[in-house]
Scaffold this motif. Structure first.
Motif: not given
Length: 296
Positions: A47, A51, A56-57
């Motif tokens: 995950e 991400a 997202d990260e």
């Protein structure tokens, strides 16, 4: 120590959001004292990997993603002990603890598992995994397995798991691995994950379905404390320790664990050249883990 690689190692460098990844050739590495070079047999997409690729990260760039893998010792920077204290030998099959993402640097290009080899620095916890289990079961152990083992350790510190009703929440493969660990310890796990992929598989991993859905993505376990002060206790994850990695490996290698279909959580492996396709497949969510076999 200079180590020449023929053919050259290949790694997929993540350059950051909005930029295309680059495949780089690494003809050799320099191992410092205590460093280890591992030839990767199988790596699974996590995950965190998704991400980062989705923006997202954040992580240092350029880097090499991929932190769940199993492989074999290809070179050693002197005498290096595994977590059991016994020196490693060339060819041994191992997993290593998940560390922070690292920026590619001079003589430090192989910093992640989306590659044919990975360069582990001195002090990285490394555990032997033996020859019996398939790579698809072992590759997720440093991430999924160690996180579940960390929760299990904290649960056992707070209560006797024997016949204990434990509600497990979270998404992805983590709740299923933790449920199996609880069931193997004599507990009564029930899955309250809102992830339909988890709920559909819960029974095969020794868990009942809880009537409620707990809308949490991170792994957690809930149970009632014993008298004289009965109340619900919640155990959440933290950074797994080397002991958690050892416990996760031991659990997967235990004969009684064979009843749980861990191999079904992982896709058939794709070759390294199809990494982009593998990431798209992982993003689609059909499989809880998508595998890449760099040597295929």
């Amino acid at each position: 120590m200079d180590v020449l690689l023929r053919p050259a190692a290949l790694a997929r460098a993540w350059m950051g959001p909005g930029r295309d990844p680059e495949t780089i050739a690494v003809p050799g590495v320099v191992l410092g004292p205590g460093d280890v070079l591992v030839r990767i047999d199988l790596v699974t997409i996590t995950e965190d990997d998704l991400a980062i690729t989705d923006g997202d990260e954040q992580c240092p760039v350029p880097t090499v993603l991929g932190r769940e893998f199993v492989g074999r010792i290809a070179a050693l920077g002197g005498t290096v002990a595994a977590v059991d204290g016994i020196p490693l030998e060339l060819g041994e099959r191992v997993v290593s603890a998940v560390g922070p993402h690292e920026r590619i640097g001079a003589h430090r290009e192989l910093v992640g598992g989306f590659a044919t080899h990975v360069h582990l620095v001195e002090g990285t916890p490394i555990a032997r995994v033996g020859e019996a289990l398939p790579a698809c079961i072992l590759a997720p152990v440093p991430g999924v397995g160690a996180r579940a083992a960390a929760i299990m350790r904290r649960l056992e510190e707070a209560a006797d798991p024997e016949d204990l009703l434990v509600t497990v929440a979270g998404t992805g493969a983590d709740p299923l691995v933790l449920a199996a660990m609880i069931a193997a310890s004599g507990g009564r796990p029930r899955v309250a994950s809102a992830d339909p992929r988890v709920r559909a598989r819960a029974e095969r991993f020794g868990a009942a379905l809880a009537p409620e859905h707990i809308l949490e993505t991170d792994l957690s376990a809930r149970f009632m404390a014993a008298s004289p002060d009965p109340r619900e206790l919640v155990v959440r994850g933290g950074a797994p320790t080397p002991a958690d990695l050892v416990a996760a490996v031991a659990f997967m290698r235990a004969p009684g664990t064979r009843r749980y279909p861990f191999a079904d959580l992982v896709s058939a492996p794709l070759p390294f050249a199809r990494l982009d396709e593998a990431i798209d497949l992982a993003r689609a969510g059909r499989h809880l883990r998508v595998a890449i076999a760099p040597g295929a």
